[in-house]
Design a protein around this motif. Structure first.
Motif, PDB file in Angstrom:
ATOM      1  N   TYR A 195     -12.902 -16.857   5.734  1.00 14.17           N
ATOM      2  CA  TYR A 195     -13.323 -16.709   4.333  1.00 14.17           C
ATOM      3  C   TYR A 195     -12.270 -15.935   3.549  1.00 14.17           C
ATOM      4  O   TYR A 195     -11.393 -15.300   4.130  1.00 14.17           O
ATOM      5  N   TRP A 196     -12.390 -16.062   2.244  1.00 21.59           N
ATOM      6  CA  TRP A 196     -11.537 -15.281   1.342  1.00 21.59           C
ATOM      7  C   TRP A 196     -12.421 -14.290   0.600  1.00 21.59           C
ATOM      8  O   TRP A 196     -13.551 -14.620   0.229  1.00 21.59           O
ATOM      9  N   LEU A 197     -11.880 -13.108   0.350  1.00 20.22           N
ATOM     10  CA  LEU A 197     -12.507 -12.156  -0.564  1.00 20.22           C
ATOM     11  C   LEU A 197     -11.618 -12.077  -1.792  1.00 20.22           C
ATOM     12  O   LEU A 197     -10.383 -12.134  -1.679  1.00 20.22           O
ATOM     13  N   VAL A 198     -12.230 -11.944  -2.960  1.00 23.95           N
ATOM     14  CA  VAL A 198     -11.443 -11.762  -4.178  1.00 23.95           C
ATOM     15  C   VAL A 198     -11.877 -10.469  -4.853  1.00 23.95           C
ATOM     16  O   VAL A 198     -13.065 -10.132  -4.876  1.00 23.95           O
ATOM     17  N   ALA A 199     -10.885  -9.712  -5.331  1.00 23.06           N
ATOM     18  CA  ALA A 199     -11.162  -8.439  -6.009  1.00 23.06           C
ATOM     19  C   ALA A 199     -11.047  -8.628  -7.523  1.00 23.06           C
ATOM     20  O   ALA A 199     -10.496  -9.635  -8.000  1.00 23.06           O
ATOM     21  N   GLU A 200     -11.551  -7.667  -8.261  1.00 23.78           N
ATOM     22  CA  GLU A 200     -11.602  -7.777  -9.729  1.00 23.78           C
ATOM     23  C   GLU A 200     -10.221  -7.915 -10.363  1.00 23.78           C
ATOM     24  O   GLU A 200     -10.081  -8.509 -11.424  1.00 23.78           O
ATOM     25  N   ASP A 201      -9.193  -7.360  -9.709  1.00 22.44           N
ATOM     26  CA  ASP A 201      -7.835  -7.461 -10.280  1.00 22.44           C
ATOM     27  C   ASP A 201      -7.147  -8.770  -9.904  1.00 22.44           C
ATOM     28  O   ASP A 201      -5.970  -8.966 -10.198  1.00 22.44           O
ATOM     29  N   GLY A 202      -7.897  -9.655  -9.212  1.00 23.65           N
ATOM     30  CA  GLY A 202      -7.292 -10.932  -8.821  1.00 23.65           C
ATOM     31  C   GLY A 202      -6.680 -10.929  -7.429  1.00 23.65           C
ATOM     32  O   GLY A 202      -6.138 -11.930  -6.982  1.00 23.65           O
ATOM     33  N   GLY A 203      -6.773  -9.808  -6.764  1.00 20.83           N
ATOM     34  CA  GLY A 203      -6.273  -9.736  -5.385  1.00 20.83           C
ATOM     35  C   GLY A 203      -7.124 -10.602  -4.468  1.00 20.83           C
ATOM     36  O   GLY A 203      -8.342 -10.675  -4.634  1.00 20.83           O
ATOM     37  N   VAL A 204      -6.464 -11.302  -3.554  1.00 18.31           N
ATOM     38  CA  VAL A 204      -7.169 -12.170  -2.614  1.00 18.31           C
ATOM     39  C   VAL A 204      -6.849 -11.711  -1.194  1.00 18.31           C
ATOM     40  O   VAL A 204      -5.699 -11.394  -0.879  1.00 18.31           O
ATOM     41  N   PHE A 205      -7.871 -11.671  -0.347  1.00 18.63           N
ATOM     42  CA  PHE A 205      -7.696 -11.295   1.062  1.00 18.63           C
ATOM     43  C   PHE A 205      -8.244 -12.422   1.928  1.00 18.63           C
ATOM     44  O   PHE A 205      -9.352 -12.896   1.691  1.00 18.63           O
ATOM     45  N   SER A 206      -7.453 -12.871   2.893  1.00 18.69           N
ATOM     46  CA  SER A 206      -7.901 -13.994   3.731  1.00 18.69           C
ATOM     47  C   SER A 206      -8.205 -13.510   5.142  1.00 18.69           C
ATOM     48  O   SER A 206      -7.538 -12.625   5.671  1.00 18.69           O
ATOM     49  N   PHE A 207      -9.221 -14.124   5.747  1.00 17.91           N
ATOM     50  CA  PHE A 207      -9.669 -13.746   7.090  1.00 17.91           C
ATOM     51  C   PHE A 207      -9.945 -15.004   7.903  1.00 17.91           C
ATOM     52  O   PHE A 207     -10.299 -16.046   7.354  1.00 17.91           O
ATOM     53  N   GLY A 208      -9.805 -14.885   9.224  1.00 17.91           N
ATOM     54  CA  GLY A 208     -10.065 -16.030  10.103  1.00 17.91           C
ATOM     55  C   GLY A 208      -9.077 -17.142   9.818  1.00 17.91           C
ATOM     56  O   GLY A 208      -7.873 -16.894   9.693  1.00 17.91           O
ATOM     57  N   ASP A 209      -9.563 -18.384   9.670  1.00 22.08           N
ATOM     58  CA  ASP A 209      -8.643 -19.505   9.445  1.00 22.08           C
ATOM     59  C   ASP A 209      -8.349 -19.742   7.946  1.00 22.08           C
ATOM     60  O   ASP A 209      -7.760 -20.754   7.582  1.00 22.08           O
ATOM     61  N   ALA A 210      -8.761 -18.793   7.110  1.00 25.17           N
ATOM     62  CA  ALA A 210      -8.440 -18.915   5.674  1.00 25.17           C
ATOM     63  C   ALA A 210      -6.948 -18.648   5.467  1.00 25.17           C
ATOM     64  O   ALA A 210      -6.413 -17.693   6.025  1.00 25.17           O
ATOM     65  N   GLN A 211      -6.291 -19.480   4.716  1.00 23.72           N
ATOM     66  CA  GLN A 211      -4.857 -19.286   4.447  1.00 23.72           C
ATOM     67  C   GLN A 211      -4.680 -18.517   3.140  1.00 23.72           C
ATOM     68  O   GLN A 211      -5.467 -18.665   2.224  1.00 23.72           O
ATOM     69  N   PHE A 212      -3.616 -17.742   3.093  1.00 28.41           N
ATOM     70  CA  PHE A 212      -3.321 -17.011   1.869  1.00 28.41           C
ATOM     71  C   PHE A 212      -2.275 -17.796   1.078  1.00 28.41           C
ATOM     72  O   PHE A 212      -1.231 -18.169   1.606  1.00 28.41           O
ATOM     73  N   PHE A 213      -2.568 -18.077  -0.187  1.00 25.44           N
ATOM     74  CA  PHE A 213      -1.606 -18.809  -1.030  1.00 25.44           C
ATOM     75  C   PHE A 213      -0.926 -17.848  -1.998  1.00 25.44           C
ATOM     76  O   PHE A 213       0.280 -17.723  -2.027  1.00 25.44           O
ATOM     77  N   ASP A 214      -1.718 -17.160  -2.796  1.00 29.51           N
ATOM     78  CA  ASP A 214      -1.167 -16.130  -3.681  1.00 29.51           C
ATOM     79  C   ASP A 214      -2.344 -15.399  -4.320  1.00 29.51           C
ATOM     80  O   ASP A 214      -3.466 -15.897  -4.308  1.00 29.51           O
ATOM     81  N   SER A 215      -2.046 -14.259  -4.886  1.00 32.09           N
ATOM     82  CA  SER A 215      -3.070 -13.525  -5.630  1.00 32.09           C
ATOM     83  C   SER A 215      -2.866 -13.787  -7.118  1.00 32.09           C
ATOM     84  O   SER A 215      -1.834 -14.324  -7.524  1.00 32.09           O
ATOM     85  N   ALA A 216      -3.846 -13.385  -7.932  1.00 28.57           N
ATOM     86  CA  ALA A 216      -3.743 -13.530  -9.384  1.00 28.57           C
ATOM     87  C   ALA A 216      -3.574 -12.155 -10.018  1.00 28.57           C
ATOM     88  O   ALA A 216      -4.010 -11.912 -11.136  1.00 28.57           O
ATOM     89  N   ILE A 217      -2.961 -11.241  -9.264  1.00 34.88           N
ATOM     90  CA  ILE A 217      -2.802  -9.869  -9.777  1.00 34.88           C
ATOM     91  C   ILE A 217      -1.774  -9.879 -10.913  1.00 34.88           C
ATOM     92  O   ILE A 217      -0.677 -10.442 -10.777  1.00 34.88           O
ATOM     93  N   ASP A 218      -2.163  -9.283 -12.051  1.00 27.68           N
ATOM     94  CA  ASP A 218      -1.263  -9.177 -13.210  1.00 27.68           C
ATOM     95  C   ASP A 218      -0.506  -7.861 -13.085  1.00 27.68           C
ATOM     96  O   ASP A 218      -1.046  -6.785 -13.322  1.00 27.68           O
ATOM     97  N   SER A 219       0.755  -7.948 -12.690  1.00 33.47           N
ATOM     98  CA  SER A 219       1.513  -6.731 -12.412  1.00 33.47           C
ATOM     99  C   SER A 219       1.852  -5.964 -13.692  1.00 33.47           C
ATOM    100  O   SER A 219       2.292  -4.819 -13.650  1.00 33.47           O
ATOM    101  N   THR A 220       1.658  -6.601 -14.873  1.00 34.90           N
ATOM    102  CA  THR A 220       1.949  -5.899 -16.126  1.00 34.90           C
ATOM    103  C   THR A 220       0.755  -5.073 -16.595  1.00 34.90           C
ATOM    104  O   THR A 220       0.844  -4.317 -17.547  1.00 34.90           O
ATOM    105  N   ARG A 221      -0.392  -5.296 -15.910  1.00 32.46           N
ATOM    106  CA  ARG A 221      -1.603  -4.565 -16.294  1.00 32.46           C
ATOM    107  C   ARG A 221      -1.410  -3.085 -15.990  1.00 32.46           C
ATOM    108  O   ARG A 221      -0.882  -2.742 -14.945  1.00 32.46           O
ATOM    109  N   PRO A 222      -1.860  -2.194 -16.900  1.00 31.49           N
ATOM    110  CA  PRO A 222      -1.653  -0.760 -16.657  1.00 31.49           C
ATOM    111  C   PRO A 222      -2.480  -0.284 -15.454  1.00 31.49           C
ATOM    112  O   PRO A 222      -3.507  -0.870 -15.184  1.00 31.49           O
TER     113      PRO A 222
END
Ligand SMILES: [Zn+2]
Length: 222
Positions: A195-222
């Protein structure tokens, strides 16, 4: 007891407890008894494992592939198979929850269970099993997915903990680890083995056979 082994014991207990937040949802009431003359790091960990709700590894239904249990003890409470127990990961001969060789009771099937009965350190399997113990009280629950069969489900907490029920497969969590923002969702893989978990800032965490593609974290956000 040597000072160094006491330090090691405390380190191991801290490691175990750091994966465990709050009392188990079904306390076993298992008393922790240690005879001072026989106390060892691993014996303490073994008893703590019971208190947290872990059974003996050699009481798994698949144990006969690895160990030989003497017929005279097959129905004893510490040797009988516990079919309602939940198998977690591969059979782990080196688990602190596995007995060592006891003549007339338990022995390795050939070399299938080499190293059984060690009482020095937690194995990765021990740590993973302890981390998967459902905890109570839960943090704020923010998501839920069903298991592949529908006979179970996983809940996710905003602090990243994942709690399983029924036959849902626990593959890891962010519980007890730093998160920049709370977790707000969980999605299963098609196989049900991750499964994947998603955080409010767009961070994604993958577990088991879930693949990680990218997060949606906005690095310009304060
Ligand atoms: Zn035991």
């Amino acid at each position: 007891m040597k000072h160094t082994s006491l330090k090691a014991a405390i380190h191991q207990i801290t490691l175990l407890l750091s994966f465990y937040r709050g009392p188990p949802s079904k306390p076993t009431g298992h008393p922790i008894r240690c005879t001072v003359s026989k106390i060892s790091n691993g014996s303490i960990l073994h008893e703590i494992g019971h208190a947290l709700g872990l059974h003996h590894e050699h009481q798994r239904p698949d144990r006969d592939d690895f160990v030989i249990i003497d017929p005279s003890v097959k129905k004893d409470k510490d040797y009988k198979v516990i079919p309602e127990g939940r198998k977690f990961g591969a059979y782990d001969c080196k688990s602190v929850m596995h007995y060592g060789k006891i003549p007339g009771k338990i022995s390795s099937k050939g070399s299938a269970c080499a190293g059984m009965g060690q009482r020095k350190i937690l194995t990765m399997g021990d740590i993973a099993a302890a981390a998967a113990i459902p905890t109570f009280p839960f943090d704020t629950i923010c998501g839920m997915i069903r298991s592949k069969s529908g006979n179970g489900y996983l809940l996710v907490e905003t602090r990243g903990g994942v709690v399983y029920f029924g036959d849902a497969l626990f593959c890891g969590s962010r519980g007890g680890q730093h998160l920049d923002t709370p977790v707000c969702g969980i999605a299963p893989t098609p196989s049900g083995n991750g499964y994947w978990l998603v955080a409010e800032d767009g961070g994604v965490f993958s577990f088991g056979d879930a693949q990680f593609f990218d997060s949606a974290i906005d690095s310009t956000r304060p």
